[in-house]
Write a protein that holds these residues in place. Structure first.
Motif, PDB file in Angstrom:
ATOM      1  N   ASP A  75     -33.090  30.263 -13.275  1.00  0.00           N
ATOM      2  CA  ASP A  75     -34.551  29.824 -13.759  1.00  0.00           C
ATOM      3  C   ASP A  75     -35.363  30.923 -14.187  1.00  0.00           C
ATOM      4  OD1 ASP A  75     -35.286  30.743 -11.346  1.00  0.00           O
ATOM      5  OD2 ASP A  75     -36.249  28.904 -10.409  1.00  0.00           O
ATOM      6  N   ALA A  76     -34.638  32.246 -14.134  1.00  0.00           N
ATOM      7  CA  ALA A  76     -35.322  33.446 -14.802  1.00  0.00           C
ATOM      8  C   ALA A  76     -34.152  34.325 -15.087  1.00  0.00           C
ATOM      9  CB  ALA A  76     -36.319  34.182 -13.631  1.00  0.00           C
ATOM     10  N   PHE A  77     -34.552  35.219 -16.387  1.00  0.00           N
ATOM     11  CA  PHE A  77     -33.486  35.884 -17.153  1.00  0.00           C
ATOM     12  C   PHE A  77     -34.213  37.324 -17.268  1.00  0.00           C
ATOM     13  CE2 PHE A  77     -33.510  31.580 -18.192  1.00  0.00           C
ATOM     14  CZ  PHE A  77     -32.134  31.127 -17.654  1.00  0.00           C
ATOM     15  N   GLU A  78     -33.556  38.495 -16.595  1.00  0.00           N
ATOM     16  CA  GLU A  78     -34.155  39.700 -16.806  1.00  0.00           C
ATOM     17  C   GLU A  78     -33.135  40.083 -18.376  1.00  0.00           C
ATOM     18  OE1 GLU A  78     -33.316  43.472 -14.926  1.00  0.00           O
ATOM     19  OE2 GLU A  78     -34.960  42.509 -13.879  1.00  0.00           O
ATOM     20  N   ILE A  79     -33.579  40.286 -19.499  1.00  0.00           N
ATOM     21  CA  ILE A  79     -32.830  40.481 -20.697  1.00  0.00           C
ATOM     22  C   ILE A  79     -33.297  41.914 -21.244  1.00  0.00           C
ATOM     23  CG2 ILE A  79     -32.642  39.504 -23.215  1.00  0.00           C
ATOM     24  CD1 ILE A  79     -33.807  36.861 -22.104  1.00  0.00           C
TER      25      ILE A  79
END
Length: 168
Positions: A122-126
């Protein structure tokens, strides 16, 4: 790096604890699995939110009993072609029942976002500049029909009973 969560970029309140650094008295920290294992007893009493960073070769079943202690679990994707994190996410969410933030970190690309979400992230470090640009411009990855079940709302496709349509 940019944190993409709840369909928008947001500031990251978490920071990684450096090797040998003492646990702070406040704030949100992410520990590596070896850091957690080395000081599990001491950290059980800590009164701050703790996150855990898992490498793709980590055995999820060994940390399953500790999952309720974590507010965040981050799974590293060292290369976009390394798919072990997809399976880890599904196990952490469905089998182990983790309800906190599940974050994908590392080499995350635009084309992977929808599948990552369907596996439980539910979260993405891009950090990929092209992915950041696409998301900033309002583009969202989207397929409407799937042949494999995922986490989240789905309905069977009436004309093809083996297919599913996302409802959320």
């Amino acid at each position: 790096m940019a944190l993409f969560k709840n369909d928008a970029f947001s500031p990251d309140e978490w920071r990684s604890l450096a090797e040998g650094e003492d646990l702070p008295l406040e704030g949100k920290v992410i520990l590596t699995l070896p850091q957690w294992q080395a000081s599990r007893e001491h950290l059980q009493a800590a009164n701050i939110p703790i996150g855990l960073l898992l490498e793709p070769d980590a055995a999820v079943q060994t940390i399953a009993p500790d999952l309720p202690r974590f507010a965040l679990v981050a799974v590293d994707f060292p290369k976009f072609s390394d798919g072990r994190g997809f399976s880890m996410a599904r196990q952490i969410r469905r089998t182990d029942g983790f309800a906190g933030e599940l974050r994908a970190v590392g080499d995350i690309l635009f084309d992977q976002l929808q599948h990552l979400h369907r596996c439980g992230f539910d979260a993405f470090e891009i950090k990929d500049p092209a992915t950041i640009r696409l998301l900033e411009s309002g583009r969202r990855p989207g397929l409407s029909v799937f042949y494999q079940p995922g986490l989240g709302g789905e309905a069977l496709e009436p004309s093809r009973p083996w297919a599913r349509r996302a409802t959320s």
